[in-house]
Design an enzyme around this catalytic site. Structure first.
Site, PDB file in Angstrom:
ATOM      1  CG  ASP A 226       4.558  -0.784  -7.709  1.00  0.00           C
ATOM      2  OD1 ASP A 226       4.723  -0.488  -6.506  1.00  0.00           O
ATOM      3  OD2 ASP A 226       5.167  -1.734  -8.255  1.00  0.00           O
TER       4      ASP A 226
HETATM    5  C1  NOJ Z   1       7.170  -1.530  -5.208  1.00  0.00           C
HETATM    6  C2  NOJ Z   1       6.868  -2.948  -5.551  1.00  0.00           C
HETATM    7  O1  NOJ Z   1       6.918  -3.109  -6.941  1.00  0.00           O
HETATM    8  C3  NOJ Z   1       5.525  -3.425  -5.034  1.00  0.00           C
HETATM    9  O2  NOJ Z   1       5.424  -4.809  -5.260  1.00  0.00           O
HETATM   10  C4  NOJ Z   1       5.387  -3.105  -3.580  1.00  0.00           C
HETATM   11  O3  NOJ Z   1       4.157  -3.598  -3.083  1.00  0.00           O
HETATM   12  C5  NOJ Z   1       5.500  -1.607  -3.410  1.00  0.00           C
HETATM   13  N1  NOJ Z   1       6.814  -1.158  -3.883  1.00  0.00           N
HETATM   14  C6  NOJ Z   1       5.347  -1.152  -1.972  1.00  0.00           C
HETATM   15  O4  NOJ Z   1       6.461  -1.543  -1.248  1.00  0.00           O
END
Ligand code: NOJ
Length: 690
Positions: A226
């Protein structure tokens, strides 16, 4: 292709390999994450983009589909597959190769700020929906990223909280949808969760990433972190993390659609960690601390993913904002809307006048806040949708607008006179029917503080219901809310976050052009105390630990175990027609059972029923839930029509996870239940399982 892949990998310099395992700035400025590829040897760049409700390419528009929870509420994997294909088309049209969806975390607590991005509380329904979305996406040559692996069940303290969860609960509740994504849908990539599991950050979790995901399940795609969720270099590399995103230090990462002056407020609070897979990984290899073969393996995974979506050969053209996508957004909104209660008021028959009341009724509810936000080309609010019908409409807010947390592109509040409940009451008293549109405010980064409707919306509903001839409450919520006025209103329709088609779909539903096709993918308790969330050690945790002591008893399994009567059970949802269920028959069928259920539409209009099959592993030597969803079939019947849908139940649904010996069949006398919800069981059938 595998031979070619090792050939390509073997011909790359270390620097080139590193370009494939950590993100960089997207020269087009549209992607959420970007891998630049290696042009010299024909490895194309890959653009990764959010997300589960539609494509969030920076500064761009796309179809804003209903929230994921609405899609799950349709109980129609075929619809989820069509959604996946449309999402792929929109991503491709924006030049994106990988969509950061679906999210398949389990709604463990109703407060979860991102529950609207997930598919509810049940592992089986979540797996069926997730697999279908992935199939749809990947069939169109766009990769899916199933996320957030695993136990990302809350937003509070999400970068550090550790889920203290048993192996059995992981295996039976939190992992199945990921496993299905790998084993059934052959998903291209998996995103690690921010949180820790039993003390270890997921980006460092060798057991779950290498042993379970890649080893046991045979995942051959790549694991991506993530955003700023990578916590170490060598440990993460060894644990099985393949790609670090975004691979850029937080202070250098300025999304192009956020006004730079706003960055301090608008930027998500990210973990304070630098990029770890660029220079630090090179140093680890050069110093001999990490074998270069570990990097090679990651490169091979990324190349396999690139090959699996055909990207060495072609870029799909895709299609954006197509008429079919607009229609699909509307169809999901109606198929996923759940009629919780109805005294016969709906569908609206011969009403001449409507009072449309609600603080945000003049605005489409697109979604919740965070990375899943989408800016649509078009949208219809409830007021617009209902005004388009042949009926006279008066509009009152009643109470001040509920603020909508948005991270990208804030929605500005329109100025106007201070709303008053008295004006709303007058409008309601003068109309044939009052439609009160209320909502919650859910967002990534924050859990809902409680399950009440924000502001004075409850007072508004109560006051309107006190004077109106008929009151229909339309909920636009991420999940369960308390409804202290429930007994005073005539109908309650849950539309979740309906997306761009909000008002059009609502008019279809209220006037009966479409019937609410949804069934709850999550239990609606009467209050927060009904869930395993009333104690802070369980949620949101103490000293960075959230104890999952409820084990496998999550959602309706918890309500059943504690004998708590929910407001509306899992699987519940009314139709505009009525159905009679006959006596089901069960036959052994290959490696499982076939459950045939005679159903008849006994009403006077076409309608949908969702035949639900639950199992009880009575023969297991460990405590097991009273019922667990193991199969379902949504079917639409004309008035008077009879049909016998067949639901197949795999024998493996009778396995439980033994912490010592692994998956074990509960052989002996077990039971299957056929129902219209987890609490509306029409038949129980004993089955002998060997
Ligand atoms: C954090 C989020 O938890 C995730 O779901 C997302 O795809 C990423 N940021 C990128 O924006």
């Amino acid at each position: 292709m595998d031979g070619d892949i090792s050939e390509i990998t073997g011909g790359l310099t270390l620097d080139e390999k590193l370009r494939l395992v950590h993100g960089a700035v997207d020269p087009d400025g549209k992607a959420t994450g970007y891998l630049p590829g290696v042009d010299r040897v024909g490895v194309p760049p890959l653009s990764l983009v959010d997300g589960p409700l539609g494509v969030r390419a920076s500064g761009e528009r796309a179809t804003a589909f209903p929230a994921s929870v609405a899609l799950a509420a349709s109980w129609r994997p075929s619809l989820a597959r069509r959604f996946g294909r449309a999402l792929a088309g929109e991503a491709a049209a924006h030049g994106q190769d990988i969509v950061l969806a679906p999210g398949v975390n389990i709604a463990r607590v109703p407060h979860g700020g991102r529950n609207f991005e997930y598919y509810g509380e049940d592992p089986y329904l979540t797996a069926r929906t997730g697999v279908a979305v992935i199939d749809g996406l990947e069939s169109e040559g766009v990769a899916a990223t199933v996320k957030h692996f695993v136990a990302n069940n809350q937003e509070t303290n999400r970068y550090d909280v550790s889920a203290a969860v048993s192996e059995r609960a992981l295996r039976e509740i939190y992992l199945p949808a990921f496993r299905a994504a790998v084993e059934e849908a052959d998903v291209t990539s998996v995103m690690t969760a921010y949180n820790r599991v039993n003390g270890t950050h997921m980006s460092d979790h060798g057991y779950l990433l290498s042993d379970v995901l890649k080893g046991e399940w045979g995942f051959d795609g790549f694991v991506v972190s993530d955003w700023w969720g990578t916590r170490s270099t060598v440990a993460a590399a060894r644990a099985g993390l393949d790609v670090e995103m975004p691979g850029i230090d937080p202070e250098e990462f300025v999304p192009t659609d956020i006004d730079v002056d706003d960055v301090p407020e608008a930027m998500p609070p990210v973990p304070d960690v630098p990029a770890l897979f660029g220079d630090p990984l090179r140093e680890a290899v050069e110093s001999g601390e990490l074998d270069e073969a570990v990097v090679d393996e990651k490169v091979a995974r990324v190349l396999r993913g690139t090959a699996s979506i055909g990207r060495f050969d072609e870029e799909p053209a895709g299609e954006l904002d197509a008429a079919a996508h607009r229609e699909l957004a509307r169809e999901i909104a109606t198929e996923g809307a759940v009629l919780l209660r109805n005294d016969g008021t709906l569908p609206l028959g011969d009403v001449g006048s409507l009072a449309v009341i609600g603080p945000n009724a003049d605005r489409a509810k697109l979604g919740g806040g965070g990375s899943s936000e989408v800016s649509p080309f078009t949208r219809t609010s409830p007021v617009e949708g209902l005004e388009a019908r042949e009926v006279s409409v008066t509009v009152e807010r009643g109470v001040p607008p509920v603020s909508e947390s948005r991270m990208f592109g804030a929605e500005s509040d329109e100025e106007g006179p201070d709303p008053s409940i008295d004006d709303a009451v007058d409008a309601a008293a003068a109309a044939d029917c009052a439609v009160v549109v209320v909502q919650d405010d859910a967002t990534e980064f924050r859990d809902r503080p409680d399950l009440g409707l924000p502001g004075r919306q409850d007072d508004l509903v109560e006051a309107v219901a006190g004077v109106a001839d008929r009151t229909v409450v339309v909920l636009r919520t991420s999940g369960p809310v308390e409804m202290p006025w429930l007994d005073a209103v005539d109908a309650v329709l849950e539309t979740w976050y309906p997306g761009q088609a909000d008002g059009d779909a609502l008019a279809d539903l209220l006037f009966g052009d479409a019937e609410p096709g949804g069934r709850l993918p999550t239990t609606f308790g009467r209050s927060a105390a009904d869930y395993p969330a009333s104690d802070e050690t369980a949620f949101p945790g103490v000293n960075d630990v959230a104890r999952y002591d409820e084990g496998v008893f999550v959602g309706y399994r918890y309500f059943d175990e504690r004998d708590v009567r929910p407001a509306f059970p899992f699987g519940h949802g009314l139709s505009y027609t009525s159905f009679a269920y006959g006596q089901p028959s069960v036959t052994e069928d290959g490696d499982g059972f076939a459950v045939a259920v005679p159903v008849e539409n006994t009403g006077d209009r076409r309608g949908k029923t969702v035949v639900q099959v639950y199992a009880q592993k009575a023969a297991a030597p460990v405590p097991t839930p009273e019922r667990e969803l193991v199969g379902f079939e949504a079917t639409t019947l004309e008035a008077g029509e009879r049909r016998t849908p067949e639901v197949s139940v795999a024998r493996s649904e009778f396995e439980y996870y033994d912490e010592q010996t692994g998956w074990t069949l509960a052989s002996g006398e077990n039971a299957l239940f056929v129902g219209r919800s987890a609490r509306d069981i029409v038949a129980e059938i004993g089955v002998s399982v060997r």
